[in-house]
Motif scaffolding. Structure first.
Motif, short mmCIF file in Angstrom:
data_model
loop_
_atom_site.label_atom_id
_atom_site.label_comp_id
_atom_site.label_asym_id
_atom_site.label_seq_id
_atom_site.Cartn_x
_atom_site.Cartn_y
_atom_site.Cartn_z
N ASN A 48 1.17 13.78 0.71
CA ASN A 48 1.50 12.40 0.36
C ASN A 48 1.27 11.48 1.54
O ASN A 48 1.18 11.93 2.69
CB ASN A 48 2.94 12.28 -0.15
N PHE A 83 4.78 7.44 -5.50
CA PHE A 83 6.13 7.88 -5.17
C PHE A 83 6.87 6.74 -4.49
O PHE A 83 6.27 5.79 -3.98
CB PHE A 83 6.13 9.13 -4.28
N HIS A 98 14.32 10.26 -3.71
CA HIS A 98 12.87 10.36 -3.81
C HIS A 98 12.50 10.48 -5.28
O HIS A 98 13.11 11.25 -6.02
CB HIS A 98 12.41 11.60 -3.04
N ILE A 100 8.90 10.54 -8.03
CA ILE A 100 7.46 10.50 -8.25
C ILE A 100 7.19 10.44 -9.75
O ILE A 100 8.00 10.89 -10.57
CB ILE A 100 6.70 11.72 -7.64
#
Length: 179
Positions: A48, A83, A98, A100
């Motif tokens: 990422n 994300f 987090h 995504i």
């Protein structure tokens, strides 16, 4: 006595490291998965890259490559999407959330057929970034992982990943870009 002093210095150094998660800074990293058991293999790589749009909030993109084999059946997944990650503190151990959301392409091969399906994949979780120095962290993340392919019921469950991030300060990125 030397061991005691060395231990105190090491522990105290853990509290003075201050990594950057300021607006304009970048994070680059990812996670790796390896799972083997009798007659089953799973390998995954998820790189990422993101930019901090405000202090402690990064947005970016990720790719996912997964391969699994169970007996004679094989599946290969490719995922791509955005994300977002938010850090709650500026400490050495930084809790974060987090999320995504990815487009998913899965190719499944069996001894008698080969199919390709598309769908969506998302992950929502929380974790902690343990900063090893000003610019590198090891991340542990626990959350809910879900995939839904067209024409099939969705499937999901809890997952844990271990990964790392490298943090690049805005002036470092500008220097590389020639600004």
């Amino acid at each position: 006595m030397k061991k005691t002093i060395l231990t105190l210095l090491l522990v105290s150094s853990l509290f003075i490291v201050n990594a950057q998660t300021e607006k304009g800074d970048w994070m680059v990293g990812g996670s790796f998965l390896l799972n083997t058991e009798k007659n089953t293999t799973a390998i995954g790589l998820t790189p990422n890259a993101g930019i901090f749009i405000i202090p402690n909030l990064a947005i970016g993109g990720n790719l996912g490559f997964d391969y699994s084999k169970v007996g004679d059946n094989k599946a290969t997944d490719f995922r791509i999407g955005p994300f977002a990650r938010y850090y709650f503190t500026q400490a050495n151990v930084r809790p974060f959330v987090h999320g995504i959301f990815n487009y998913l392409n899965r190719q499944v091969k069996t001894p008698v057929s080969k199919n390709t399906e598309q769908g969506i994949h998302y992950f929502l979780g929380a974790g902690a970034a343990i900063f090893l120095n000003d610019q590198v962290s090891v991340d542990a993340l626990l959350g809910y992982n879900h995939s839904k392919l067209e024409g099939f019921d969705g499937s999901g469950g809890f997952a844990m990943t271990i990964g790392f991030q490298v943090y690049l300060l805005k002036h470092q990125v500008d220097r590389v870009r020639g600004k």
